[in-house]
Design a protein around this motif. Sequence first.
Motif, short mmCIF file in Angstrom:
data_model
loop_
_atom_site.label_atom_id
_atom_site.label_comp_id
_atom_site.label_asym_id
_atom_site.label_seq_id
_atom_site.Cartn_x
_atom_site.Cartn_y
_atom_site.Cartn_z
N GLN A 1 0.83 -1.20 0.00
CA GLN A 1 0.00 0.00 0.00
C GLN A 1 0.87 1.26 0.00
O GLN A 1 0.55 2.24 -0.69
N ALA A 2 1.97 1.24 0.76
CA ALA A 2 2.87 2.39 0.81
C ALA A 2 3.52 2.63 -0.55
O ALA A 2 3.65 3.78 -1.00
N LEU A 3 3.93 1.56 -1.22
CA LEU A 3 4.54 1.69 -2.54
C LEU A 3 3.52 2.22 -3.55
O LEU A 3 3.83 3.09 -4.37
N GLN A 4 2.31 1.70 -3.49
CA GLN A 4 1.27 2.14 -4.42
C GLN A 4 0.94 3.62 -4.21
O GLN A 4 0.66 4.35 -5.16
N ALA A 5 0.97 4.06 -2.96
CA ALA A 5 0.65 5.45 -2.64
C ALA A 5 1.86 6.37 -2.77
O ALA A 5 1.75 7.58 -2.58
N ASN A 6 3.02 5.79 -3.10
CA ASN A 6 4.25 6.57 -3.25
C ASN A 6 4.55 7.38 -2.00
O ASN A 6 4.85 8.57 -2.06
N GLN A 7 4.44 6.74 -0.84
CA GLN A 7 4.66 7.42 0.43
C GLN A 7 6.13 7.80 0.60
O GLN A 7 7.01 7.22 -0.03
N LEU A 8 6.37 8.75 1.47
CA LEU A 8 7.73 9.25 1.68
C LEU A 8 8.66 8.16 2.20
O LEU A 8 9.84 8.13 1.89
N ILE A 9 8.12 7.26 3.04
CA ILE A 9 8.88 6.11 3.53
C ILE A 9 8.07 4.85 3.29
O ILE A 9 6.88 4.79 3.63
N CYS A 10 8.71 3.86 2.69
CA CYS A 10 8.08 2.56 2.46
C CYS A 10 8.99 1.50 3.07
O CYS A 10 10.12 1.33 2.61
#
Length: 288
Positions: free
Chosen positions: A12-21
């Motif tokens: 989910q973090a990768l898909q959302a392009n979060q600052l930290i994954c």
Amino acid sequence: MNEEDRLQRLEQALQANQLICSSEGILTAFPASLRRSYRLCGLCLMLCRRGSFDFRLNGRDFTAHEGQTLFVPENATIKVTAHTDDLAVVIFAYHIEPIRDIMGNLALSMYPYTELSAETCYVWHTGEEEELLRYIALLDNTLMHGQELFNTFEQKLLLIGLTYRLCGIYSRKLVNRRDAVSHKDETFIRLVALIEQNFRNERGVEFYADKLCLSPKYLSNLSKAVSGYTVQELVFKAIVREAISLLKNTQKSVLEISEELNFPNPSYFGTFFRKQTGMSPLQMRRNG
């Protein structure tokens, strides 16, 4: 969280392009995004703790083995193509942008250094894997506290520390492969170090050329060829980076900052800053 939950959270973090994954611990499989061709907007580390995995990075095929660390550079495209059944891997990716303004030229110029040898190295046993895991564990802890004020500052400082650690690892790699680094590239590394030491007082190309026993024209051409920037542009980048850091992280007035950076007056500093960034020093400060 169990591994399934952490794998889903990382996806989910990768898909959302979060600052930290982060995998927030060891995984025995890769998230779906990394099993497809995935373009990372930041830097990524994959520490192979057990087993091995095959991957394609920027169109070339590699394998990471137990004890090795994969360094995925900014804006690279990666696809994990296979892994052994006994895989154990730690994954951590982060954006450089939130800390770019307060990183030095030496760190920001580190990626070109990775290309200085004929065969770029993305994966190897650094001998510093445990230290990297300690940074990652501390950063994982900050993910639990959300956007709390002090947590956000701690996270930024830890990311800066991790980035400098990575730069140190790469610089030590280059020293060990000095035969693969040309005189031109070694001169550029020395130039960047000189700029970091002197940019507050010395802005002319002539100063740096004299220190390196080269002509100003030759040095600027060399700098442009290696990094894409002239000597003057590198000096200006150092000044702007320091000015932004002082504006955002101190209560110093624009007058005090202009004096610290050796501008003749605040007006001259403001004109220079606006030309380089597109906004005034006070606008930069307000933007946080």
